[in-house]
Motif scaffolding. Sequence first.
Motif, PDB file in Angstrom:
ATOM      1  N   CYS A 438       0.854  -1.188   0.000  1.00  0.00           N
ATOM      2  CA  CYS A 438       0.000   0.000   0.000  1.00  0.00           C
ATOM      3  C   CYS A 438       0.887   1.234   0.000  1.00  0.00           C
ATOM      4  O   CYS A 438       1.588   1.489   0.981  1.00  0.00           O
ATOM      5  CB  CYS A 438      -0.926   0.019   1.222  1.00  0.00           C
ATOM      6  N   ASP A 440      -0.154   4.332  -0.003  1.00  0.00           N
ATOM      7  CA  ASP A 440      -0.794   5.481   0.642  1.00  0.00           C
ATOM      8  C   ASP A 440      -1.888   4.986   1.594  1.00  0.00           C
ATOM      9  O   ASP A 440      -3.038   4.800   1.200  1.00  0.00           O
ATOM     10  CB  ASP A 440      -1.380   6.413  -0.419  1.00  0.00           C
ATOM     11  N   THR A 441      -1.538   4.755   2.855  1.00  0.00           N
ATOM     12  CA  THR A 441      -2.519   4.229   3.809  1.00  0.00           C
ATOM     13  C   THR A 441      -3.618   5.252   4.104  1.00  0.00           C
ATOM     14  O   THR A 441      -4.760   4.882   4.371  1.00  0.00           O
ATOM     15  CB  THR A 441      -1.828   3.855   5.129  1.00  0.00           C
ATOM     16  N   ARG A 442      -3.277   6.536   4.027  1.00  0.00           N
ATOM     17  CA  ARG A 442      -4.255   7.564   4.346  1.00  0.00           C
ATOM     18  C   ARG A 442      -5.392   7.576   3.332  1.00  0.00           C
ATOM     19  O   ARG A 442      -6.525   7.943   3.650  1.00  0.00           O
ATOM     20  CB  ARG A 442      -3.575   8.933   4.406  1.00  0.00           C
ATOM     21  N   ASN A 443      -5.080   7.200   2.111  1.00  0.00           N
ATOM     22  CA  ASN A 443      -6.097   7.191   1.062  1.00  0.00           C
ATOM     23  C   ASN A 443      -6.850   5.867   1.009  1.00  0.00           C
ATOM     24  O   ASN A 443      -8.053   5.833   0.742  1.00  0.00           O
ATOM     25  CB  ASN A 443      -5.443   7.473  -0.293  1.00  0.00           C
ATOM     26  N   GLY A 458       2.746   5.290   6.789  1.00  0.00           N
ATOM     27  CA  GLY A 458       2.162   5.941   5.620  1.00  0.00           C
ATOM     28  C   GLY A 458       2.117   5.046   4.399  1.00  0.00           C
ATOM     29  O   GLY A 458       1.245   5.188   3.546  1.00  0.00           O
ATOM     30  N   ALA A 459       3.086   4.122   4.281  1.00  0.00           N
ATOM     31  CA  ALA A 459       3.144   3.194   3.149  1.00  0.00           C
ATOM     32  C   ALA A 459       3.838   1.924   3.613  1.00  0.00           C
ATOM     33  O   ALA A 459       4.691   1.964   4.512  1.00  0.00           O
ATOM     34  CB  ALA A 459       3.884   3.813   1.975  1.00  0.00           C
ATOM     35  N   ASN A 481       5.798   8.397   5.656  1.00  0.00           N
ATOM     36  CA  ASN A 481       5.107   9.209   4.660  1.00  0.00           C
ATOM     37  C   ASN A 481       4.536   8.342   3.554  1.00  0.00           C
ATOM     38  O   ASN A 481       4.988   7.219   3.322  1.00  0.00           O
ATOM     39  CB  ASN A 481       6.070  10.245   4.042  1.00  0.00           C
ATOM     40  N   THR A 482       3.556   8.864   2.853  1.00  0.00           N
ATOM     41  CA  THR A 482       3.002   8.160   1.694  1.00  0.00           C
ATOM     42  C   THR A 482       3.949   8.324   0.508  1.00  0.00           C
ATOM     43  O   THR A 482       4.772   9.227   0.469  1.00  0.00           O
ATOM     44  CB  THR A 482       1.620   8.701   1.320  1.00  0.00           C
TER      45      THR A 482
END
Length: 625
Positions: A438, A440-443, A458-459, A481-482
């Motif tokens: 993944c 971009d975990t935030r998305n 984040g990734a 971070n992503t």
Amino acid sequence: MTDADFKIPQEFNTEIYRTLNDIDNLIYFKWNVLTDTLEFTASVENSEYDLPQIASPASTLFFGGDTIHPDDREKFENFFNEMFWMQGMRNDYQLFTAKIRLLGKNKTDYLWAEFRLLLYFDEHGPKIAFGCICNINVKQLWQMELQHSAEHDVLTGFLNKTATQRHIEDYLASLSSLDRPPALLIIDADGFKAINDSFGHLFGDGVLSDMGLAIRSVFRQKDIVGRIGGDEFIVLFCEMPSVEILEKRCGELLAQLDRNYENNNVSLPFSVSIGVALYPEHGTTYLELFKHADRALYESKSRGKNQYSIYHAGFSSRDISVSSERDPTHGEDIRQRAFEDNMLEFILSMLYETQNPEMTISVCLEMFGKQFNLDRVTIDRFSHTSNRYFNLFEWVSPNGFALGDKMNSTNLAAYIDRRYAIIEAAFRPTPYGVMATCPDTRNHYKGDLVMFENLKLGAFAHCQITHSGEVIGSVGFETSNTVSEIPKEALTKLSIFSVLLGNILLDRRTDAIFEKMSRHFQNILDHMQEFIYVVDKDNYEPIFFNSTIRQTLTTASTDQPCYKRFHDFNAPCDNCPVQKLSKDGNEYIDVTLNNWGEETTARAYNIHWDDEQDKSLALIIQSSF
């Protein structure tokens, strides 16, 4: 002429030949050798070259004026010498060709041309020649541009790593005893990583460009300059006038690049360190000079950076203890570069050297983290009793979150369980193995933003570790971070490492891993396609060699050095890497050998092997063909 008058030709005729010649921009000529008269056909008038209809004597045209580019005159002289060298040796004809630059009609520019000459001989020598000149200017310039692009670094315009080595090797091979000896310098930035990380890559590129401009301003046009790494440059100081001049140049470069870079009220120091090796005292080949210049560079770093060091033999006996972004303590940068060049060979070497799987794993996790700018690299074991993962090893950057020491935290228990559940549910078959990825975990997991924020995830990319078809854990790369995407190189190395972990390092019978490790790795080495062998450095006798070598051997003789047993040589192979290794250092030697009938590359390391701890041994891994 009407359409009715036009006839399509059915075979070659004079008109077709004339048209084809015009397309090729061919200029024909006849050269009477006896009278030294050169006559061009009428097509010369429409050419782009400054050539007359008739030249007599012809030698005046080519050797007495500006018709031929100054840099090509020697080549053209050799062209004619080759023709007349055959005088009296033949009684027929011979074709000669040469590519040179001829003066254009504007009398300022030179254009590339190809000479093709058919020279006729009798028993006394050359008599007459017929030839043509073909305009190849566009083609030649295009090829030169392609070659320049292939050999040069885009940012600085310097030679790239491969081209630098080739140019320096060619220069060293051309040296004679009458030439002034050169010096090899390795120039490495101090403080570049902090500037690049703090100010961004575009700013960092500007710093490297400035560094390149300073190097070019200090050294001469004839000196060979290359960029061989991110912030690492090399210079061959050709025809060095004296050591005093060399030291003056080093001092000038240090002074030019001793500065602070500022951005957004942040000021960071920058300087360079230099290592120097002298020809022929410190080596006569590129690899020998590079090795000693590199060792001198470490000396400069260890003494506080922003200085130069000229190699001397005393350096070899000292431990490297350097603290910088390029050279962390105990030669860590050497290991980092060896790891990135060939991860599998690095791991094999370290396992044999340390006999410590846990230490090897810990070092490898850090290597992965630094290579791919990760914030956490983790190895998790899967318990079939509790049906859950738990952390076994982890490496964490200053920006990462150390999960291992918080596994039993009451406040984080729910987050940690949820994290493992998300990763486990994401596992899918991929070309790299069974992976959970993944960028971009935030998305992708908007409902778990708080959890990912707390755990600084984040990734991620996790690869399952299996043994005999059974899942025993996973190895994961994580960033706080992503990212836009996870690099394919990272996924490939993640996959290879998980296979290695599953079959060797994290076998379910971990209580027996130390006893089984040597047998496991001998089995792996035995089935690799490369020529792999371990030799006693004192007498060159093989301690071990794999099945690839056994299948190649025609003799079963024992108690012979490797060069005799493997190749029936009476002395060590040319460029033998065993001779280049220090007694017990951590260096990584990369050489080219020609001992199995074909030129191949080889790598060598100092290692320890089972009960041979008192012996000085080398592991050699040589490409097969």
